[in-house]
Design a protein around this motif. Structure first.
Motif, PDB file in Angstrom:
ATOM      1  N   VAL A 238       0.839  -1.202   0.000  1.00 55.27           N
ATOM      2  CA  VAL A 238       0.000   0.000   0.000  1.00 55.27           C
ATOM      3  C   VAL A 238       0.876   1.255   0.000  1.00 55.27           C
ATOM      4  CG1 VAL A 238      -1.643   1.359   1.359  1.00 55.27           C
ATOM      5  CG2 VAL A 238      -1.979  -1.111   1.106  1.00 55.27           C
ATOM      6  N   ILE A 239       1.882   1.271   0.852  1.00 53.33           N
ATOM      7  CA  ILE A 239       2.750   2.452   0.975  1.00 53.33           C
ATOM      8  C   ILE A 239       3.493   2.731  -0.334  1.00 53.33           C
ATOM      9  CG2 ILE A 239       4.819   3.348   2.131  1.00 53.33           C
ATOM     10  CD1 ILE A 239       3.821   1.851   4.659  1.00 53.33           C
ATOM     11  N   LEU A 240       3.938   1.651  -0.997  1.00 53.86           N
ATOM     12  CA  LEU A 240       4.694   1.821  -2.234  1.00 53.86           C
ATOM     13  C   LEU A 240       3.808   2.203  -3.415  1.00 53.86           C
ATOM     14  CD1 LEU A 240       7.206  -1.181  -2.001  1.00 53.86           C
ATOM     15  CD2 LEU A 240       7.694   1.252  -1.631  1.00 53.86           C
ATOM     16  N   GLU A 241       2.561   1.737  -3.411  1.00 53.02           N
ATOM     17  CA  GLU A 241       1.694   1.956  -4.570  1.00 53.02           C
ATOM     18  C   GLU A 241       0.991   3.310  -4.542  1.00 53.02           C
ATOM     19  OE1 GLU A 241      -2.018  -0.183  -6.997  1.00 53.02           O
ATOM     20  OE2 GLU A 241      -0.985  -1.264  -5.380  1.00 53.02           O
ATOM     21  N   PHE A 242       0.665   3.797  -3.359  1.00 55.44           N
ATOM     22  CA  PHE A 242      -0.168   4.997  -3.290  1.00 55.44           C
ATOM     23  C   PHE A 242       0.595   6.152  -2.639  1.00 55.44           C
ATOM     24  CE2 PHE A 242      -3.039   1.312  -3.109  1.00 55.44           C
ATOM     25  CZ  PHE A 242      -3.764   1.540  -4.265  1.00 55.44           C
ATOM     26  N   SER A 243       0.344   7.340  -3.140  1.00 53.23           N
ATOM     27  CA  SER A 243       1.042   8.531  -2.630  1.00 53.23           C
ATOM     28  C   SER A 243       0.461   9.029  -1.324  1.00 53.23           C
ATOM     29  CB  SER A 243       0.978   9.651  -3.679  1.00 53.23           C
ATOM     30  OG  SER A 243      -0.382   9.979  -3.991  1.00 53.23           O
ATOM     31  N   GLU A 244      -0.761   8.621  -1.005  1.00 54.54           N
ATOM     32  CA  GLU A 244      -1.396   9.028   0.235  1.00 54.54           C
ATOM     33  C   GLU A 244      -1.929   7.799   0.977  1.00 54.54           C
ATOM     34  OE1 GLU A 244      -4.440  11.947  -0.335  1.00 54.54           O
ATOM     35  OE2 GLU A 244      -3.248  13.142  -1.742  1.00 54.54           O
ATOM     36  N   LEU A 245      -2.148   7.946   2.279  1.00 55.42           N
ATOM     37  CA  LEU A 245      -2.803   6.877   3.022  1.00 55.42           C
ATOM     38  C   LEU A 245      -4.192   6.634   2.460  1.00 55.42           C
ATOM     39  CD1 LEU A 245      -2.010   7.493   6.806  1.00 55.42           C
ATOM     40  CD2 LEU A 245      -1.240   5.583   5.396  1.00 55.42           C
ATOM     41  N   PRO A 246      -4.655   5.403   2.448  1.00 54.89           N
ATOM     42  CA  PRO A 246      -6.006   5.124   1.954  1.00 54.89           C
ATOM     43  C   PRO A 246      -7.066   5.867   2.752  1.00 54.89           C
ATOM     44  CG  PRO A 246      -4.749   3.088   2.184  1.00 54.89           C
ATOM     45  CD  PRO A 246      -3.931   4.165   2.828  1.00 54.89           C
ATOM     46  N   SER A 247      -8.192   6.127   2.094  1.00 55.13           N
ATOM     47  CA  SER A 247      -9.350   6.671   2.808  1.00 55.13           C
ATOM     48  C   SER A 247      -9.917   5.643   3.777  1.00 55.13           C
ATOM     49  CB  SER A 247     -10.435   7.090   1.812  1.00 55.13           C
ATOM     50  OG  SER A 247     -10.016   8.180   1.028  1.00 55.13           O
ATOM     51  N   GLY A 248      -9.729   4.382   3.443  1.00 57.25           N
ATOM     52  CA  GLY A 248     -10.242   3.346   4.326  1.00 57.25           C
ATOM     53  C   GLY A 248      -9.902   1.962   3.826  1.00 57.25           C
ATOM     54  N   ILE A 249      -9.986   1.000   4.739  1.00 59.85           N
ATOM     55  CA  ILE A 249      -9.762  -0.415   4.453  1.00 59.85           C
ATOM     56  C   ILE A 249     -11.072  -1.141   4.721  1.00 59.85           C
ATOM     57  CG2 ILE A 249      -8.503  -2.488   5.089  1.00 59.85           C
ATOM     58  CD1 ILE A 249      -6.663  -0.442   3.859  1.00 59.85           C
ATOM     59  N   ILE A 250     -11.503  -1.939   3.751  1.00 57.46           N
ATOM     60  CA  ILE A 250     -12.762  -2.675   3.894  1.00 57.46           C
ATOM     61  C   ILE A 250     -12.467  -4.163   3.785  1.00 57.46           C
ATOM     62  CG2 ILE A 250     -15.062  -3.114   2.921  1.00 57.46           C
ATOM     63  CD1 ILE A 250     -13.320   0.173   2.162  1.00 57.46           C
ATOM     64  N   GLY A 251     -12.838  -4.927   4.800  1.00 56.49           N
ATOM     65  CA  GLY A 251     -12.655  -6.375   4.791  1.00 56.49           C
ATOM     66  C   GLY A 251     -13.973  -7.069   4.531  1.00 56.49           C
ATOM     67  N   ILE A 252     -14.014  -7.883   3.454  1.00 55.80           N
ATOM     68  CA  ILE A 252     -15.236  -8.595   3.072  1.00 55.80           C
ATOM     69  C   ILE A 252     -14.921 -10.086   3.043  1.00 55.80           C
ATOM     70  CG2 ILE A 252     -17.039  -8.855   1.321  1.00 55.80           C
ATOM     71  CD1 ILE A 252     -16.271  -6.041   0.302  1.00 55.80           C
ATOM     72  N   GLY A 253     -15.394 -10.814   4.046  1.00 54.61           N
ATOM     73  CA  GLY A 253     -15.096 -12.235   4.118  1.00 54.61           C
ATOM     74  C   GLY A 253     -15.332 -12.768   5.510  1.00 54.61           C
ATOM     75  N   GLY A 254     -14.655 -13.860   5.828  1.00 58.50           N
ATOM     76  CA  GLY A 254     -14.760 -14.448   7.154  1.00 58.50           C
ATOM     77  C   GLY A 254     -13.763 -13.823   8.110  1.00 58.50           C
ATOM     78  N   GLY A 255     -13.514 -14.520   9.220  1.00 61.90           N
ATOM     79  CA  GLY A 255     -12.638 -13.977  10.244  1.00 61.90           C
ATOM     80  C   GLY A 255     -11.242 -13.672   9.737  1.00 61.90           C
ATOM     81  N   ILE A 256     -10.714 -14.504   8.833  1.00 62.43           N
ATOM     82  CA  ILE A 256      -9.373 -14.292   8.305  1.00 62.43           C
ATOM     83  C   ILE A 256      -9.285 -12.947   7.595  1.00 62.43           C
ATOM     84  CG2 ILE A 256      -7.728 -15.068   6.544  1.00 62.43           C
ATOM     85  CD1 ILE A 256      -8.479 -17.950   7.284  1.00 62.43           C
ATOM     86  N   VAL A 257     -10.221 -12.693   6.707  1.00 63.94           N
ATOM     87  CA  VAL A 257     -10.183 -11.464   5.914  1.00 63.94           C
ATOM     88  C   VAL A 257     -10.439 -10.244   6.794  1.00 63.94           C
ATOM     89  CG1 VAL A 257     -11.192 -10.224   3.968  1.00 63.94           C
ATOM     90  CG2 VAL A 257     -10.860 -12.695   3.838  1.00 63.94           C
ATOM     91  N   MET A 258     -11.359 -10.362   7.734  1.00 64.66           N
ATOM     92  CA  MET A 258     -11.611  -9.232   8.625  1.00 64.66           C
ATOM     93  C   MET A 258     -10.406  -8.954   9.518  1.00 64.66           C
ATOM     94  SD  MET A 258     -15.681  -9.335   9.566  1.00 64.66           S
ATOM     95  CE  MET A 258     -15.764 -11.076   9.984  1.00 64.66           C
ATOM     96  N   ASP A 259      -9.710 -10.012   9.951  1.00 63.59           N
ATOM     97  CA  ASP A 259      -8.490  -9.803  10.725  1.00 63.59           C
ATOM     98  C   ASP A 259      -7.408  -9.128   9.879  1.00 63.59           C
ATOM     99  OD1 ASP A 259      -9.470 -10.751  13.094  1.00 63.59           O
ATOM    100  OD2 ASP A 259      -8.545 -12.727  12.953  1.00 63.59           O
TER     101      ASP A 259
END
Length: 360
Positions: A84-105
């Motif tokens: 994320v840090i290498l690809e984008f010039s700014e911090l993301p507006s947000g992180i969204i996890g869609i899935g079970g416990g693994i993805v949400m973690d």
């Protein structure tokens, strides 16, 4: 006495089809064209247009599919953060996890590590995070883990399996759409649902129990019995109720703690890579001495749904491997204190743990 001021998820949407409100919910949180929303999605949905076509991408927004054959590792989180840090010039507006416990973690861990320096392994433990996470959203597609409401993100590190437990871990927004759980395989439905059931049993029988955690735990416990032992529910009713049981079970342990099954399951997960839900089932099946009523009900549920648990998984382990599992389990001191009391070290000896593991 000083009472812990626990944070809760501040915004929750519940209802069938509520996933379609995601774009509207995120709109006010966007920080600009160069600050994307990053969607971590369970890779089981790769090519599943029923779900992915409903995710609206704008500007530099990105979907990243997360493999879920193994539970998240600290080095995996560190790599995702670096990407994320290498690809984008700014911090993301947000992180969204869609899935079970693994993805949400994964979503919770990445959102934390984007604002806290160092490696994620350095934050495994209790209250080590010093800076708030970036905005993060949890959308469960399977019910039971309680990851959508908990203040931990469970990670396997180089020396232990342990969560990043902090006041900054809980999601800022959760969308509970039971419709998203409709295609969960039967065995996985059971194992993850039993994670919720075990949460309830361990909370309700723990020394940390209080009226707050008890009220949530009792509700989740009754819902689990209704879902897994009765025949009166339609599929949709069962989906709705299990999503609520997961939420209430997660809330119950948020203000208390889990116990023996979770501590020992972490040992299985660290050494053998056994996923959390089935690991809890394997362990709980042998805990009659600690949770007699709960284990009896669990065995009834297991029989009703024709679940065959793996046997002999520890049979061929050498002494070093067994000791590694025991070390991981014993490192989770709050879990043992909740389960047994302040004198737990005199009760749960290495020999006792060894005997239990050898039954599995």
């Amino acid at each position: 006495m000083i009472y812990k001021n626990y944070p809760m998820v501040s915004n929750v949407v519940f209802g069938r089809g509520s996933f379609d409100q995601l774009e509207e919910i995120l709109a006010s949180k966007r920080k600009g064209r160069n600050a994307p929303f990053i969607f971590y999605v369970d890779d089981v949905f790769k090519g599943n247009h029923w779900l992915t076509s409903r995710i609206t991408l704008s500007y530099k927004d990105k979907i990243i599919y997360v493999p879920t054959k193994e539970e998240p590792r600290t080095e995996q989180i560190d790599q995702l953060v670096e990407d994320v840090i290498l690809e984008f010039s700014e911090l993301p507006s947000g992180i969204i996890g869609i899935g079970g416990g693994i993805v949400m973690d994964v979503a919770k861990a990445v959102s934390l590590m984007l604002t806290n320096k160092g490696e994620s392994k350095d934050y495994q433990g209790w209250d080590l995070i010093k800076h708030p996470a970036i905005y993060h959203v949890g959308i469960p597609t399977i019910s039971g883990t309680g990851a959508e409401v908990s203040r931990t993100t469970i990670l396997t590190g180089p020396v232990r399996k342990l969560g990043i437990n902090s006041d900054y871990t809980p999601f800022d927004q959760v969308i509970l759409d039971p419709e998203l759980t409709k295609d969960v395989p039967r065995d996985q439905w059971f194992y993850t649902g039993m994670d919720c059931f075990v949460h309830c049993v361990e909370s309700l029988n723990g020394t940390y129990l209080n009226a707050f955690s008890e009220s949530y735990g009792e509700k989740a416990f009754e819902l689990c019995k209704e879902i897994f032992l009765e025949n009166s529910l339609s599929d949709e009713e069962a989906q709705d109720k299990l999503m609520m049981a997961s939420w209430h079970g997660g809330m119950s342990i948020a203000y208390s703690q889990v116990g023996v099954a979770h501590a020992m399951s972490y040992g299985l997960g660290y050494l053998l890579g056994i996923k959390h839900g089935i690991g809890n089932c394997i362990v709980f099946d042998h805990l009659e001495d600690y949770y007699p009523e709960g284990v009896t009900i669990f065995k009834q549920m297991k029989a009703k749904h024709n679940i065959e648990l793996p046997q002999g998984i520890c049979a061929d382990l050498d002494d070093d491997q067994l000791n590694t599992m025991i070390d991981v389990a014993l490192s989770l001191e709050p879990l043992w204190e909740n389960a047994i009391g302040k004198n737990w070290k005199t009760v749960m000896t290495r020999q006792k743990l060894l005997e239990l593991y050898k039954k599995m």
